[in-house]
Write a protein that holds these residues in place. Sequence first.
Motif, PDB file in Angstrom:
ATOM      1  N   VAL A 124       6.048  25.753 -12.224  1.00 27.55           N
ATOM      2  CA  VAL A 124       6.058  25.775 -13.694  1.00 27.55           C
ATOM      3  C   VAL A 124       4.660  26.027 -14.255  1.00 27.55           C
ATOM      4  CG1 VAL A 124       8.097  24.296 -13.907  1.00 27.55           C
ATOM      5  CG2 VAL A 124       5.832  23.244 -13.778  1.00 27.55           C
ATOM      6  N   TYR A 125       3.718  26.389 -13.395  1.00 25.51           N
ATOM      7  CA  TYR A 125       2.326  26.542 -13.818  1.00 25.51           C
ATOM      8  C   TYR A 125       2.161  27.577 -14.925  1.00 25.51           C
ATOM      9  CZ  TYR A 125      -2.687  27.564 -13.600  1.00 25.51           C
ATOM     10  OH  TYR A 125      -4.003  27.761 -13.918  1.00 25.51           O
ATOM     11  N   THR A 126       2.888  28.661 -14.868  1.00 27.02           N
ATOM     12  CA  THR A 126       2.721  29.732 -15.854  1.00 27.02           C
ATOM     13  C   THR A 126       3.435  29.437 -17.176  1.00 27.02           C
ATOM     14  OG1 THR A 126       4.603  30.912 -14.878  1.00 27.02           O
ATOM     15  CG2 THR A 126       2.401  31.512 -14.096  1.00 27.02           C
ATOM     16  N   ASP A 127       4.219  28.382 -17.226  1.00 23.07           N
ATOM     17  CA  ASP A 127       4.873  27.995 -18.474  1.00 23.07           C
ATOM     18  C   ASP A 127       3.811  27.440 -19.418  1.00 23.07           C
ATOM     19  OD1 ASP A 127       6.287  26.432 -20.506  1.00 23.07           O
ATOM     20  OD2 ASP A 127       8.057  26.674 -19.249  1.00 23.07           O
ATOM     21  N   PRO A 128       3.689  27.964 -20.639  1.00 20.77           N
ATOM     22  CA  PRO A 128       2.643  27.499 -21.575  1.00 20.77           C
ATOM     23  C   PRO A 128       2.696  26.005 -21.879  1.00 20.77           C
ATOM     24  CG  PRO A 128       3.686  29.517 -22.370  1.00 20.77           C
ATOM     25  CD  PRO A 128       4.497  29.049 -21.206  1.00 20.77           C
ATOM     26  N   GLU A 129       3.862  25.400 -21.740  1.00 20.51           N
ATOM     27  CA  GLU A 129       4.010  23.985 -22.063  1.00 20.51           C
ATOM     28  C   GLU A 129       3.625  23.055 -20.910  1.00 20.51           C
ATOM     29  OE1 GLU A 129       7.845  23.068 -23.577  1.00 20.51           O
ATOM     30  OE2 GLU A 129       7.935  24.808 -24.911  1.00 20.51           O
TER      31      GLU A 129
ATOM     32  N   VAL B 148       4.314  13.940 -17.950  1.00 19.74           N
ATOM     33  CA  VAL B 148       5.099  13.707 -16.732  1.00 19.74           C
ATOM     34  C   VAL B 148       5.505  15.077 -16.175  1.00 19.74           C
ATOM     35  CG1 VAL B 148       7.028  12.438 -15.697  1.00 19.74           C
ATOM     36  CG2 VAL B 148       5.990  11.600 -17.810  1.00 19.74           C
ATOM     37  N   PRO B 149       4.591  15.778 -15.485  1.00 21.72           N
ATOM     38  CA  PRO B 149       4.862  17.137 -15.001  1.00 21.72           C
ATOM     39  C   PRO B 149       6.080  17.237 -14.085  1.00 21.72           C
ATOM     40  CG  PRO B 149       2.526  16.651 -14.843  1.00 21.72           C
ATOM     41  CD  PRO B 149       3.206  15.361 -15.189  1.00 21.72           C
TER      42      PRO B 149
ATOM     43  N   GLU C  90      13.400  19.595 -15.193  1.00 23.21           N
ATOM     44  CA  GLU C  90      14.169  20.082 -16.345  1.00 23.21           C
ATOM     45  C   GLU C  90      14.216  21.602 -16.396  1.00 23.21           C
ATOM     46  OE1 GLU C  90      13.278  16.311 -19.371  1.00 23.21           O
ATOM     47  OE2 GLU C  90      12.051  18.126 -19.463  1.00 23.21           O
ATOM     48  N   GLN C  91      13.177  22.260 -15.838  1.00 22.97           N
ATOM     49  CA  GLN C  91      13.141  23.718 -15.838  1.00 22.97           C
ATOM     50  C   GLN C  91      13.734  24.316 -14.566  1.00 22.97           C
ATOM     51  OE1 GLN C  91      11.922  24.998 -18.754  1.00 22.97           O
ATOM     52  NE2 GLN C  91      11.649  22.831 -19.253  1.00 22.97           N
ATOM     53  N   GLY C  92      14.019  23.447 -13.570  1.00 18.16           N
ATOM     54  CA  GLY C  92      14.421  23.941 -12.254  1.00 18.16           C
ATOM     55  C   GLY C  92      15.904  23.844 -11.990  1.00 18.16           C
ATOM     56  N   VAL C  93      16.229  23.775 -10.679  1.00 17.14           N
ATOM     57  CA  VAL C  93      17.629  23.764 -10.256  1.00 17.14           C
ATOM     58  C   VAL C  93      18.195  22.348 -10.320  1.00 17.14           C
ATOM     59  CG1 VAL C  93      17.311  25.753  -8.747  1.00 17.14           C
ATOM     60  CG2 VAL C  93      16.966  23.468  -7.826  1.00 17.14           C
ATOM     61  N   GLY C  94      19.492  22.260 -10.605  1.00 21.34           N
ATOM     62  CA  GLY C  94      20.176  20.967 -10.623  1.00 21.34           C
ATOM     63  C   GLY C  94      19.608  19.977 -11.609  1.00 21.34           C
TER      64      GLY C  94
END
Length: 380
Positions: free
Chosen positions: A248-253, A259-260, A266-270
């Motif tokens: 998720v490093y390239t996600d601006p948020e 809590v990375p 939340e952005q990934g699978v399942g």
Amino acid sequence: MKRTKANTAILGVAFVWFTTHFGGGFASGAQIYSYFVRYGAWCLLMPVLAMLYNTVFFAYSLRFARKRETYDYRTYNNAFYGRFAPVFSNLFEVLYVCVMCVAPAVAFATGGATLSELTGLPYLLCTVLIGLFIFVVAIFGTDLVRRVAVVLSVCIIAGLVVVYVPNIVSNFSAITEAVNTMNAARLPLRDALYSAFLYGTFQLSNIAVFVQHARSFDEPADAVKSMGVGFVINSLLMVMVVLGLMTVYTDPEAAGQSVPTLFMVEQGVGASFMTPLISVLIILGAVSTAVNMVAAMVKRICGETRQAAAEAKQSGFRTTKKEIAAALGCCAVDFGIAQFGLLTLIQKAYSGIAYLVIPVILVPYLIHMAVTRFDTKQSA
């Protein structure tokens, strides 16, 4: 049979290192992101170097403790610092108090931030709820928490593997993209090295926790073997977390997340299954760490007096009024410190403690290693 017991001790102490290292900041991903991922592609190497740095010092301290049979940190420090003990042993006490204030506060902040992300409740309210829970468990369930700590930690590690590995595999292209982005930014190696140095230096304060476990070794050399195993465990898990956060490093948020790990899930699978799972695991990890820290601080404040024991026996309740007041005071202080926020505590407070560690532990240990030739001859 004897060797089997020795191997069990070697593995057990190695696991103690990991469970001490693995607190709320680690579980949330905030430590790993703050000290490694944001410094570029070097993040794939720096955790290994930081753990190698820790391995040398932890093995040295445990070996020294076993050789001298000094299994509480005050006795150990007096033996280690020798004629300089009146200065450095007391400086270590100051350092220890700082660690005991900041580490539980990070646990408060981790639990509060995770609960806030999960429920949408205000961060302040969430830290109050986490604090109340920690206070109650510290008073009524410390013995139980201590007994199940290893099992709980294994469950948390298993949960992290379940969460991270599928995300790493399914989003490997995002990791490649992150590496390209990092390389294009030309982030300097010196910054990554310095951040890893601060991270490893802060971890040296755990020597106070580890020396008691040297008693379980059959011989001093077992300390080196144990910390070698610990190096492998810690390095592998840290690199796994680094790879997961790189998805998720390239996600601006991503950079602003407290809590990375939760953001990654939340952005990934399942996400529907893994979000509540990782949230519960992070909160449990933070709470168990805080309970142990608060209980240890209460013991330091109250001590083991005959009057306290008599009061507990007379009341039929194993915790005295003084201990309840001390626990409440510790939780109140930690709650106040937690209001600075998780990222501030990890990036600023941890670094501040690292600077305290340099004159109290790092420099004296390097001198000790040189003067005693790695403790192979008696110090002058």
